[in-house]
Design a protein around this motif. Structure first.
Motif, short mmCIF file in Angstrom:
data_model
loop_
_atom_site.label_atom_id
_atom_site.label_comp_id
_atom_site.label_asym_id
_atom_site.label_seq_id
_atom_site.Cartn_x
_atom_site.Cartn_y
_atom_site.Cartn_z
N GLU A 1 0.82 -1.22 0.00
CA GLU A 1 0.00 0.00 0.00
C GLU A 1 0.85 1.27 0.00
OE1 GLU A 1 -3.77 -0.45 2.46
OE2 GLU A 1 -2.48 -1.96 3.43
N ARG A 2 2.01 1.18 -0.61
CA ARG A 2 2.91 2.33 -0.75
C ARG A 2 3.94 1.99 -1.82
NH1 ARG A 2 7.76 3.42 2.99
NH2 ARG A 2 8.55 3.73 0.87
N ASP A 3 4.83 2.92 -2.12
CA ASP A 3 5.85 2.70 -3.14
C ASP A 3 6.93 1.75 -2.59
OD1 ASP A 3 6.67 4.84 -1.32
OD2 ASP A 3 8.48 4.91 -2.56
N VAL A 4 7.71 1.20 -3.52
CA VAL A 4 8.87 0.37 -3.15
C VAL A 4 10.11 1.12 -3.64
CG1 VAL A 4 10.02 -1.85 -3.40
CG2 VAL A 4 7.51 -1.74 -3.39
N PRO A 5 10.91 1.68 -2.72
CA PRO A 5 12.08 2.44 -3.14
C PRO A 5 13.04 1.62 -3.99
CG PRO A 5 11.60 2.84 -0.82
CD PRO A 5 10.72 1.71 -1.26
#
Length: 226
Positions: free
Chosen positions: A47-51
């Protein structure tokens, strides 16, 4: 026989307190410290970006995780698999921290730290002052690392299971005693080797049998002679 769970996680970063999330969980069931063949493995939508720096470690991008279940959707299945048994991981405090953050976010009870078995701490006690990463331990124990191009959680679990066998005292699975037809006693040793499980049968000779009888005579009411 003792049951325990060996597990690993992959994440979007290093700190769940700053918003990093779990993206992969892998767990292997151990019976008597050896893999039973049962495992749990899931990819998770964080539920968020993957650096990018995290992707370089484990190989997953945000696109790889789109459409995967969220942690809250797989939590019950994961908790059922691990039961109340000991939880083994390498640098276990890291994985416990992430899982407990996810469980708290899902409104579920956190994992007790009393269940934690940390193979990194075991390795440091056995090999003080030496490199004790998973890669280093695999090389020390001559465990094949050729498939480990990224930190895939399921592969890491399988490698760690082999390392854990060695840290627990080697690859001997156990000793069994039996009497075959005709009354000949045998000892059966089971070993785990790279090619798989190998059973070796050993039949004691007259000298060993005589020594055993002498030993038994010195015991007080041995149960197997009752």
């Amino acid at each position: 026989m003792k049951r325990s769970i060996l597990f690993d996680t992959e994440t979007t970063g290093l700190d769940p307190q700053t918003g990093d999330r779990v993206i992969e969980i892998a767990a292997l069931e151990l019976i008597g410290d050896l893999p039973s063949g049962r495992n749990f493995h899931v990819l998770i939508d964080p539920e968020r970006d993957v650096p990018e720096e995290a992707s370089r470690v484990h190989g997953f991008t945000r696109a790889d995780l789109e459409g995967k279940p969220k942690f809250a959707e797989i939590a019950a299945q994961f908790l059922e698999f691990i039961g109340d048994d000991a939880l083994i991981a390498h640098n276990a405090a890291f994985d416990f921290g992430f899982l407990n953050a996810e469980l708290k976010r899902a409104g579920l009870p956190e994992l007790s730290m009393d269940r934690m078995v940390d193979t990194l701490q075991i390795a440091r006690a056995r090999f003080p002052g030496m490199p004790n990463s998973l890669d280093a331990l695999c090389r020390r124990f001559s465990i094949d690392l050729s498939a480990r191009t990224t930190h895939n959680a399921l592969l890491d679990c399988k490698l760690l299971a082999e390392v854990y066998i060695e840290l627990s005292g080697g690859r001997q699975r156990g000793l069994g005693l039996s009497v075959e037809e005709g009354g000949t006693p045998t000892a059966t040793y089971g070993y785990v080797r790279p090619a798989g499980h190998v059973t070796v049968r050993v039949t004691p000779g007259p000298a060993e049998l005589a020594a055993h009888e002498k030993f038994v005579e010195g015991l007080t009411e041995p149960l197997w002679l009752a």
